[in-house]
Design an enzyme around this catalytic site. Structure first.
Site, PDB file in Angstrom:
ATOM      1  N   LYS A  22      10.313   0.958   6.621  1.00  0.00           N
ATOM      2  CA  LYS A  22       9.011   1.622   6.397  1.00  0.00           C
ATOM      3  C   LYS A  22       7.911   0.561   6.395  1.00  0.00           C
ATOM      4  O   LYS A  22       6.878   0.715   7.047  1.00  0.00           O
ATOM      5  CB  LYS A  22       9.047   2.341   5.062  1.00  0.00           C
ATOM      6  CG  LYS A  22       7.686   2.590   4.429  1.00  0.00           C
ATOM      7  CD  LYS A  22       7.765   3.297   3.101  1.00  0.00           C
ATOM      8  CE  LYS A  22       7.804   2.422   1.908  1.00  0.00           C
ATOM      9  NZ  LYS A  22       6.525   1.884   1.449  1.00  0.00           N
ATOM     10  N   ASN A  23       8.143  -0.547   5.701  1.00  0.00           N
ATOM     11  CA  ASN A  23       7.080  -1.545   5.521  1.00  0.00           C
ATOM     12  C   ASN A  23       6.842  -2.410   6.748  1.00  0.00           C
ATOM     13  O   ASN A  23       5.896  -3.197   6.764  1.00  0.00           O
ATOM     14  CB  ASN A  23       7.363  -2.399   4.281  1.00  0.00           C
ATOM     15  CG  ASN A  23       7.187  -1.583   2.999  1.00  0.00           C
ATOM     16  OD1 ASN A  23       6.730  -0.435   3.049  1.00  0.00           O
ATOM     17  ND2 ASN A  23       7.578  -2.140   1.873  1.00  0.00           N
ATOM     18  N   ARG A  95      -1.537   4.125   0.064  1.00  0.00           N
ATOM     19  CA  ARG A  95      -2.505   3.025   0.009  1.00  0.00           C
ATOM     20  C   ARG A  95      -2.407   2.096   1.214  1.00  0.00           C
ATOM     21  O   ARG A  95      -3.372   1.474   1.606  1.00  0.00           O
ATOM     22  CB  ARG A  95      -2.277   2.220  -1.276  1.00  0.00           C
ATOM     23  CG  ARG A  95      -2.989   2.769  -2.488  1.00  0.00           C
ATOM     24  CD  ARG A  95      -2.275   2.337  -3.714  1.00  0.00           C
ATOM     25  NE  ARG A  95      -0.873   2.742  -3.613  1.00  0.00           N
ATOM     26  CZ  ARG A  95      -0.483   3.999  -3.763  1.00  0.00           C
ATOM     27  NH1 ARG A  95      -1.356   4.955  -4.013  1.00  0.00           N
ATOM     28  NH2 ARG A  95       0.775   4.307  -3.650  1.00  0.00           N
ATOM     29  N   CYS A 119      -2.175   3.043  -8.216  1.00  0.00           N
ATOM     30  CA  CYS A 119      -0.991   3.913  -8.262  1.00  0.00           C
ATOM     31  C   CYS A 119      -0.235   3.569  -9.543  1.00  0.00           C
ATOM     32  O   CYS A 119      -0.685   2.759 -10.342  1.00  0.00           O
ATOM     33  CB  CYS A 119      -0.110   3.668  -7.040  1.00  0.00           C
ATOM     34  SG  CYS A 119       0.682   2.066  -7.082  1.00  0.00           S
ATOM     35  N   ARG A 124      -3.885  -2.119  -7.456  1.00  0.00           N
ATOM     36  CA  ARG A 124      -3.856  -2.299  -5.993  1.00  0.00           C
ATOM     37  C   ARG A 124      -5.237  -2.647  -5.428  1.00  0.00           C
ATOM     38  O   ARG A 124      -5.814  -1.941  -4.618  1.00  0.00           O
ATOM     39  CB  ARG A 124      -3.296  -1.055  -5.291  1.00  0.00           C
ATOM     40  CG  ARG A 124      -2.035  -0.478  -5.883  1.00  0.00           C
ATOM     41  CD  ARG A 124      -0.833  -1.408  -5.914  1.00  0.00           C
ATOM     42  NE  ARG A 124      -0.270  -1.706  -4.626  1.00  0.00           N
ATOM     43  CZ  ARG A 124       0.665  -0.970  -4.033  1.00  0.00           C
ATOM     44  NH1 ARG A 124       1.085   0.123  -4.601  1.00  0.00           N
ATOM     45  NH2 ARG A 124       1.154  -1.305  -2.859  1.00  0.00           N
ATOM     46  N   SER A 166      -0.748 -12.072  -0.310  1.00  0.00           N
ATOM     47  CA  SER A 166      -0.781 -10.609  -0.234  1.00  0.00           C
ATOM     48  C   SER A 166      -0.209 -10.146   1.103  1.00  0.00           C
ATOM     49  O   SER A 166      -0.681 -10.563   2.165  1.00  0.00           O
ATOM     50  CB  SER A 166      -2.226 -10.110  -0.348  1.00  0.00           C
ATOM     51  OG  SER A 166      -2.336  -8.803   0.206  1.00  0.00           O
ATOM     52  N   VAL A 167       0.785  -9.273   1.051  1.00  0.00           N
ATOM     53  CA  VAL A 167       1.409  -8.745   2.275  1.00  0.00           C
ATOM     54  C   VAL A 167       0.364  -7.958   3.071  1.00  0.00           C
ATOM     55  O   VAL A 167       0.099  -8.264   4.243  1.00  0.00           O
ATOM     56  CB  VAL A 167       2.613  -7.851   1.923  1.00  0.00           C
ATOM     57  CG1 VAL A 167       3.114  -7.087   3.133  1.00  0.00           C
ATOM     58  CG2 VAL A 167       3.735  -8.678   1.304  1.00  0.00           C
ATOM     59  N   ASP A 308      10.332  -5.153  -4.892  1.00  0.00           N
ATOM     60  CA  ASP A 308      10.773  -3.803  -4.518  1.00  0.00           C
ATOM     61  C   ASP A 308      12.233  -3.545  -4.857  1.00  0.00           C
ATOM     62  O   ASP A 308      12.704  -2.420  -4.704  1.00  0.00           O
ATOM     63  CB  ASP A 308      10.556  -3.559  -3.019  1.00  0.00           C
ATOM     64  CG  ASP A 308       9.078  -3.460  -2.703  1.00  0.00           C
ATOM     65  OD1 ASP A 308       8.722  -3.454  -1.514  1.00  0.00           O
ATOM     66  OD2 ASP A 308       8.272  -3.424  -3.653  1.00  0.00           O
ATOM     67  N   ILE A 330       4.654  -9.798  -9.672  1.00  0.00           N
ATOM     68  CA  ILE A 330       3.817  -9.300  -8.567  1.00  0.00           C
ATOM     69  C   ILE A 330       2.897  -8.170  -9.012  1.00  0.00           C
ATOM     70  O   ILE A 330       1.690  -8.213  -8.775  1.00  0.00           O
ATOM     71  CB  ILE A 330       4.705  -8.828  -7.382  1.00  0.00           C
ATOM     72  CG1 ILE A 330       5.649  -9.933  -6.932  1.00  0.00           C
ATOM     73  CG2 ILE A 330       3.837  -8.300  -6.232  1.00  0.00           C
ATOM     74  CD1 ILE A 330       4.968 -11.134  -6.290  1.00  0.00           C
ATOM     75  N   ARG A 400       9.111   9.240   0.091  1.00  0.00           N
ATOM     76  CA  ARG A 400       8.115   8.386   0.764  1.00  0.00           C
ATOM     77  C   ARG A 400       8.793   7.238   1.484  1.00  0.00           C
ATOM     78  O   ARG A 400       8.275   6.735   2.476  1.00  0.00           O
ATOM     79  CB  ARG A 400       7.133   7.820  -0.272  1.00  0.00           C
ATOM     80  CG  ARG A 400       6.279   8.849  -0.934  1.00  0.00           C
ATOM     81  CD  ARG A 400       5.234   8.212  -1.797  1.00  0.00           C
ATOM     82  NE  ARG A 400       4.561   7.133  -1.058  1.00  0.00           N
ATOM     83  CZ  ARG A 400       3.661   6.315  -1.607  1.00  0.00           C
ATOM     84  NH1 ARG A 400       3.356   6.452  -2.881  1.00  0.00           N
ATOM     85  NH2 ARG A 400       3.090   5.376  -0.901  1.00  0.00           N
TER      86      ARG A 400
END
Ligand code: EPZ
Length: 420
Positions: A22-23, A95, A119, A124, A166-167, A308, A330, A400
């Site tokens: 997904k990411n 987001r 969230c 965020r 930051s990703v 995660d 994080i 999600r």
């Protein structure tokens, strides 16, 4: 509201094929805005966040279609009129939609993108995204909950140095710089494998982009993009989730469709905890792990231990014979699963950003509430190993980011079903 019902204590055994990431899919879809040539993306996980991103691109004007059967997304933006607006109604649930800001601004010289809002896991902020775009020449204002960005002469290559990692901000900067005039150097970048996937995709579209330092990227912006077919990498967080399921209550689980070289830290931690693993380059076998040992970990940007997987490994720590700790570095509020795990009998104390987990405890099934994507899957893991029945409410959080979760677990003999 849908819920999952899990009858615990069923030993898991079987094979699991991991879905696409997904990411990795989300930034690659955002980057497609830059290109008028045909793009075909395969191995895409058809999870809610990806569907939302497709809706967002459709709203903006992209000619984008999902082929559900072949799990492909085809985009053909030839002569399409774009709206440079990303509305709150689409960003409030996802987001990551904020990463359309860079491509819209770079391609169309203006963009109006809703501030994504916070969230369950944190506020965020997007200040690092905006810092990068300003360096590339953008004029940015915040008004009525929207980011109003302009660059009347287009974006120009620049030197960008992120003050912290930051990703999403790295992804926005990379995509924007890919279509800017001139060369950009971006330092202190996130180096997650999903960012490498985005870089590989941009290269396929004819962008000259390379790592020139440990966290430093050089990009020669171009407007001459090429048509590209791209296969999304596997989902390493889904992989870690199922390895932990196997460690909790597996007798023999084989996970395939993966590249274990990007899982070094996770596998090192799990081996230290005594999880029985047979590791090949594209497959992992998890065998019955009798004694789980306690461990202390800190979440960190890649290649550190991923935030995660924090909620998921916490469940495994409840089975360890001793005290484990997790320092969450994080996100400021990523322990929402803890009260629910405590209700299932886990012994966990939190002090600031450190959770102390006292094992080993026998978990009992309960009615629990999911709060965010990874917290919800940790409750499913707890349900698999707990006595009796666990009901996980608000499973829309799960949908999600996990594709066919119940089916994959059922194929490994779990007693799990969805109540519609
Ligand atoms: C990405 O979120 C992932 N999401 C998250 O996964 C993941 O947890 C996170 O990276 C960290 O690995 C996607 O890729 C879609 P960040 P992102 O910007 O980009 C602060 C999941 O479960 N920050 O690296 O939003 C921020 O508050 C999701 O799949 C700023 O201060 O994460 C956080 O404390 C959850 N200013 C830290 O940096 C900014 O402008 C890292 O956030 C941006 C971020």
């Amino acid at each position: 509201m849908q819920k999952l019902i899990i009858k615990g204590k069923r030993n898991l055994s079987g094979n699991i094929k991991i879905s696409g990431s997904k990411n990795a899919t989300l930034p690659i879809l955002a980057a497609s805005i830059l290109n008028n040539q045909k793009i075909e993306i395969s191995n895409t996980p058809l999870v809610k966040d990806v569907i939302t991103m497709v809706e967002l691109l459709k709203y903006i004007g992209s000619n984008i279609k999902i082929n559900y059967k072949r799990k492909k997304i085809v985009i053909n933006n030839k002569k399409k009129k774009f709206r440079t607006l990303a509305p709150y109604k689409l960003l409030k649930t996802m987001r990551a939609g904020v990463i359309v800001l860079g491509p819209l601004l770079s391609k169309f010289k203006k963009a109006k993108v809703s501030l994504p809002g916070g969230c369950a896991i944190g506020t965020r902020p997007v200040n690092l995204h905006l810092l990068a775009l300003k360096k590339l020449g953008a004029n940015i204002k915040i008004k009525n909950g929207y980011i109003l960005a302009k660059a009347k002469n287009g974006l120009r290559g620049a030197k960008i140095k992120f003050p912290s990692i930051s990703v999403g901000a790295t992804e926005n900067a990379i995509i924007a710089a890919s279509y800017a005039d001139g060369v950009s150097y971006i330092s202190n970048c996130a180096t997650e494998p999903e960012i490498q996937d985005l870089i590989n995709f941009l290269k396929k579209m004819n962008v000259n982009i390379n790592w020139v330092g440990k966290r430093k990227i050089k990009i020669e912006g171009t407007k001459k993009l090429k048509s590209a077919n791209y296969k999304i990498m596997f989902d390493r967080i889904e992989t870690g989730t199922f390895i932990i399921a196997g460690a909790l209550i597996g007798t023999k689980i084989v996970i395939s469709g993966i590249e274990t070289k990007v899982l070094k830290k996770e596998l090192q931690v799990l081996k230290k905890m005594g999880v029985k693993l047979e590791i090949k380059s594209k497959e992992i076998k998890i065998l019955k792990s009798r004694k789980i040992k306690p461990i202390s970990i800190t979440t960190a940007p890649y290649p550190g231990f991923p935030t995660d997987l924090q909620a998921q490994i916490m469940v495994l720590m409840t089975k360890a014979n001793g005290i484990s700790t997790i320092k969450e570095n994080i996100f400021e509020n990523r322990f929402m699963h803890v009260p629910e795990l405590i209700r299932m009998g886990a012994k966990i104390n939190i002090l600031d950003n450190v959770a102390k987990i006292t094992g080993s405890s026998n978990l009992n099934g309960a009615e629990v509430m999911a709060t965010d994507l990874r917290a919800s899957v940790s409750l499913v893991l707890a349900g698999l190993v707990a006595k009796n029945k666990t009901t996980v409410n608000r499973v829309y959080h799960l949908d999600r980011g996990y594709e066919f979760l119940e089916k994959k677990l059922k194929n490994c003999k779990a007693a799990i079903s969805r109540l519609h």
